[in-house]
Design a protein around this motif. Structure first.
Motif, PDB file in Angstrom:
ATOM      1  N   SER A 261      -3.323  11.173   0.969  1.00  0.00           N
ATOM      2  CA  SER A 261      -4.070  10.082   0.896  1.00  0.00           C
ATOM      3  C   SER A 261      -4.303   9.671  -0.544  1.00  0.00           C
ATOM      4  CB  SER A 261      -5.247  10.452   1.495  1.00  0.00           C
ATOM      5  OG  SER A 261      -5.148  10.942   2.961  1.00  0.00           O
ATOM      6  N   ALA A 262      -4.935   8.220  -0.473  1.00  0.00           N
ATOM      7  CA  ALA A 262      -5.239   7.760  -1.888  1.00  0.00           C
ATOM      8  C   ALA A 262      -6.434   8.733  -2.453  1.00  0.00           C
ATOM      9  CB  ALA A 262      -5.327   6.451  -1.959  1.00  0.00           C
ATOM     10  N   GLY A 263      -6.361   9.090  -3.664  1.00  0.00           N
ATOM     11  CA  GLY A 263      -7.493   9.638  -4.505  1.00  0.00           C
ATOM     12  C   GLY A 263      -7.066  11.048  -4.715  1.00  0.00           C
ATOM     13  N   GLU A 264      -6.172  11.765  -4.019  1.00  0.00           N
ATOM     14  CA  GLU A 264      -5.948  13.208  -4.101  1.00  0.00           C
ATOM     15  C   GLU A 264      -5.043  13.629  -5.371  1.00  0.00           C
ATOM     16  OE1 GLU A 264      -5.965  15.369   0.226  1.00  0.00           O
ATOM     17  OE2 GLU A 264      -4.115  13.991  -0.032  1.00  0.00           O
TER      18      GLU A 264
ATOM     19  N   ASN B 203       0.707  -1.303   0.024  1.00  0.00           N
ATOM     20  CA  ASN B 203       0.077   0.111  -0.129  1.00  0.00           C
ATOM     21  C   ASN B 203       0.896   1.250   0.134  1.00  0.00           C
ATOM     22  OD1 ASN B 203      -2.350  -1.674  -0.005  1.00  0.00           O
ATOM     23  ND2 ASN B 203      -2.006  -1.886   2.435  1.00  0.00           N
ATOM     24  N   ALA B 204       1.650   1.144  -0.885  1.00  0.00           N
ATOM     25  CA  ALA B 204       2.677   2.526  -0.927  1.00  0.00           C
ATOM     26  C   ALA B 204       2.080   3.524  -1.700  1.00  0.00           C
ATOM     27  CB  ALA B 204       4.031   2.133  -1.750  1.00  0.00           C
ATOM     28  N   LEU B 205       2.231   4.755  -1.386  1.00  0.00           N
ATOM     29  CA  LEU B 205       1.563   6.089  -2.186  1.00  0.00           C
ATOM     30  C   LEU B 205       3.113   6.538  -2.971  1.00  0.00           C
ATOM     31  CD1 LEU B 205      -0.481   7.818   0.414  1.00  0.00           C
ATOM     32  CD2 LEU B 205      -1.084   6.384  -1.337  1.00  0.00           C
ATOM     33  N   LEU B 206       2.894   6.709  -4.227  1.00  0.00           N
ATOM     34  CA  LEU B 206       3.798   7.166  -5.245  1.00  0.00           C
ATOM     35  C   LEU B 206       3.557   8.321  -5.791  1.00  0.00           C
ATOM     36  CD1 LEU B 206       5.231   3.827  -6.805  1.00  0.00           C
ATOM     37  CD2 LEU B 206       5.867   4.724  -4.762  1.00  0.00           C
ATOM     38  N   VAL B 207       4.285   9.506  -5.686  1.00  0.00           N
ATOM     39  CA  VAL B 207       4.020  10.733  -6.343  1.00  0.00           C
ATOM     40  C   VAL B 207       5.536  11.062  -7.097  1.00  0.00           C
ATOM     41  CG1 VAL B 207       3.956  13.272  -5.750  1.00  0.00           C
ATOM     42  CG2 VAL B 207       2.634  11.684  -4.302  1.00  0.00           C
ATOM     43  N   PRO B 208       5.033  11.445  -8.538  1.00  0.00           N
ATOM     44  CA  PRO B 208       6.338  11.957  -9.435  1.00  0.00           C
ATOM     45  C   PRO B 208       7.156  12.941  -8.696  1.00  0.00           C
ATOM     46  CG  PRO B 208       4.041  11.578 -10.507  1.00  0.00           C
ATOM     47  CD  PRO B 208       3.794  11.592  -9.251  1.00  0.00           C
ATOM     48  N   GLN B 209       8.227  12.760  -9.033  1.00  0.00           N
ATOM     49  CA  GLN B 209       9.480  13.713  -8.367  1.00  0.00           C
ATOM     50  C   GLN B 209       9.059  14.995  -9.176  1.00  0.00           C
ATOM     51  OE1 GLN B 209      13.338  12.314  -8.726  1.00  0.00           O
ATOM     52  NE2 GLN B 209      12.861  10.348  -8.181  1.00  0.00           N
ATOM     53  N   THR B 210       8.457  15.215  -9.967  1.00  0.00           N
ATOM     54  CA  THR B 210       8.451  16.481 -10.548  1.00  0.00           C
ATOM     55  C   THR B 210       7.227  17.191 -10.040  1.00  0.00           C
ATOM     56  OG1 THR B 210       6.827  15.493 -12.209  1.00  0.00           O
ATOM     57  CG2 THR B 210       9.057  16.003 -13.055  1.00  0.00           C
ATOM     58  N   GLY B 211       6.535  16.708  -9.141  1.00  0.00           N
ATOM     59  CA  GLY B 211       5.285  17.099  -8.488  1.00  0.00           C
ATOM     60  C   GLY B 211       5.863  17.669  -7.012  1.00  0.00           C
TER      61      GLY B 211
END
Length: 382
Positions: free
Chosen positions: A357-360, A307-315
């Motif tokens: 959170s998931a979905g944002e 259940n990892a949350l991944l965000v692009p480094q550009t963001g």
């Protein structure tokens, strides 16, 4: 006369009122149009939770799978070299020939000793058997029988000794053929024809190195090791039952060649000078691109993160204090600045442990033209 003057005045006032009303309507329409133009479109990524495979990149040093130093097992003069330096050799392949004239002569002498011992055994055995019959008839004394028996047993012992010497002589002749103990790439010859060789000499004749497979000794800091073990204990990271992690090593400046293998074990002690634990991996090296002593960087699989949350480094950006933050689009359609807790990177993404959170929706395009509180339109970026 006065009534005629009032009528043009009333028409002028009415025209002025209509013009002011029209200007007010135009300003109101222009304000609404400007407000609509301010809602620019930004590219967003919707955060989703998923399981990801974790890897960590660590420095390592390559070491040979097997190394054999070839030394003579008999004394003698080196007669010939039978291999090409730097080539591949197979186990059992003859590498050198030592002068075998003396050992062949010893072999012939040992064969003669065996033949003589066999003849003595045959003679004493016949005498011993006759003595048994004569003793039953009391034709000879017990002493004569004992002497015949002792002579037969002694002849058998002499035969066994002669056979042992024959075996040793055969081995010495075989040892004049210096053979490769393992398969691998052979190095240069340290001695040339005509050199005097001796058993137990310090200088090897040559060295054979087996390069496929190959070992990679990897250094991991104790802090990272303890952090990984704590995550496994908490259940955030899941490993297989045997804990045999996959290891990938890339070679070359562009990393255009890679090979994979598995982690064999880790040391049970910590190096006091570097505070690191040594991990050993075994990898395929069919084209011998990795050589012993080569410095490499190894990607070691450490498990699966649930259940990892991944965000692009550009963001994700940093404020002057070094804190990570991202711009998101909230439920009201406005830009909101959110501080994050990030752990590590996987490819081009950050692993976010807190703050989202998931979905944002995280803004990854158009960050230069927005500010917190601004209403925006969103477009999903793939």
């Amino acid at each position: 006369m006065q009534q005629r003057l009032r009528k043009p005045l009333f028409v002028s006032v009415l025209a002025s009122s209509l013009m002011l009303a029209a200007c007010g309507d135009a300003q109101q329409q222009n304000g609404q149009t400007g407000q609509q133009q301010q809602q620019m479109t930004v590219g967003v990524v919707t955060v989703e939770s998923r399981n990801v495979d974790l890897t960590t990149t660590l420095p390592g040093r390559a070491s040979a799978f097997r190394v054999a130093e070839v030394r003579p097992q008999v004394n003698g003069i080196l007669q010939s070299r039978l291999f090409e330096e730097g080539s591949m050799v197979e186990a059992g392949q003859q590498l050198y020939q030592i002068n075998a004239d003396m050992y062949e002569a010893e072999l012939a002498s040992a064969e003669a000793d065996v033949a003589r011992a066999k003849a003595a055994v045959k003679s004493t055995k016949s005498r011993f058997q006759r003595s048994e019959d004569l003793l039953k008839d009391k034709a000879i004394s017990q002493q004569d029988f004992d002497e015949a028996e002792a002579a037969y047993l002694q002849a058998e012992a002499q035969l066994k000794m002669a056979q042992a010497n024959l075996t040793r002589a055969k081995l010495n002749v075989d040892y004049t053929r210096v053979e490769a103990p393992i398969s691998g790439r052979i190095g240069r010859s340290q001695l040339t024809e005509g050199a005097l060789l001796s058993v137990g000499q310090a200088q090897p004749l040559t060295t054979i190195t087996q390069l496929d497979p190959i070992y990679i000794d990897i250094a991991q800091s104790t802090s990272d090791y303890l952090k990984l073990q704590a995550a496994i204990a908490d259940g955030r990271i899941v490993t297989d039952s045997e804990n045999r992690a996959q290891v990938t090593v890339r070679v070359g400046e562009a990393g255009n060649y890679s090979t994979t293998g598995e982690l064999l074990f880790n040391e049970v002690t910590v190096d006091p000078q570097t505070s690191a634990i040594t991990l050993r991996a075994k990898l395929e090296n069919s084209n011998h691109a990795i050589l012993p002593g080569m410095y490499v960087r190894a990607e070691v699989g450490t498990g699966s993160l649930k259940n990892a949350l991944l965000v692009p480094q550009t963001g994700v950006s940093r404020d002057p204090r070094g804190r990570a933050f991202a711009m998101i689009v909230n439920k009201e359609g406005q830009v909101e600045q959110r501080y994050l807790s990030v752990d590590s990177t996987i490819g081009s993404d950050w692993i976010v442990t807190d703050g989202l959170s998931a979905g944002e929706q995280v803004i990854v395009e158009g960050l230069q033209k927005i500010q917190p509180g601004m209403p925006v339109q969103t477009e999903e970026v793939k």
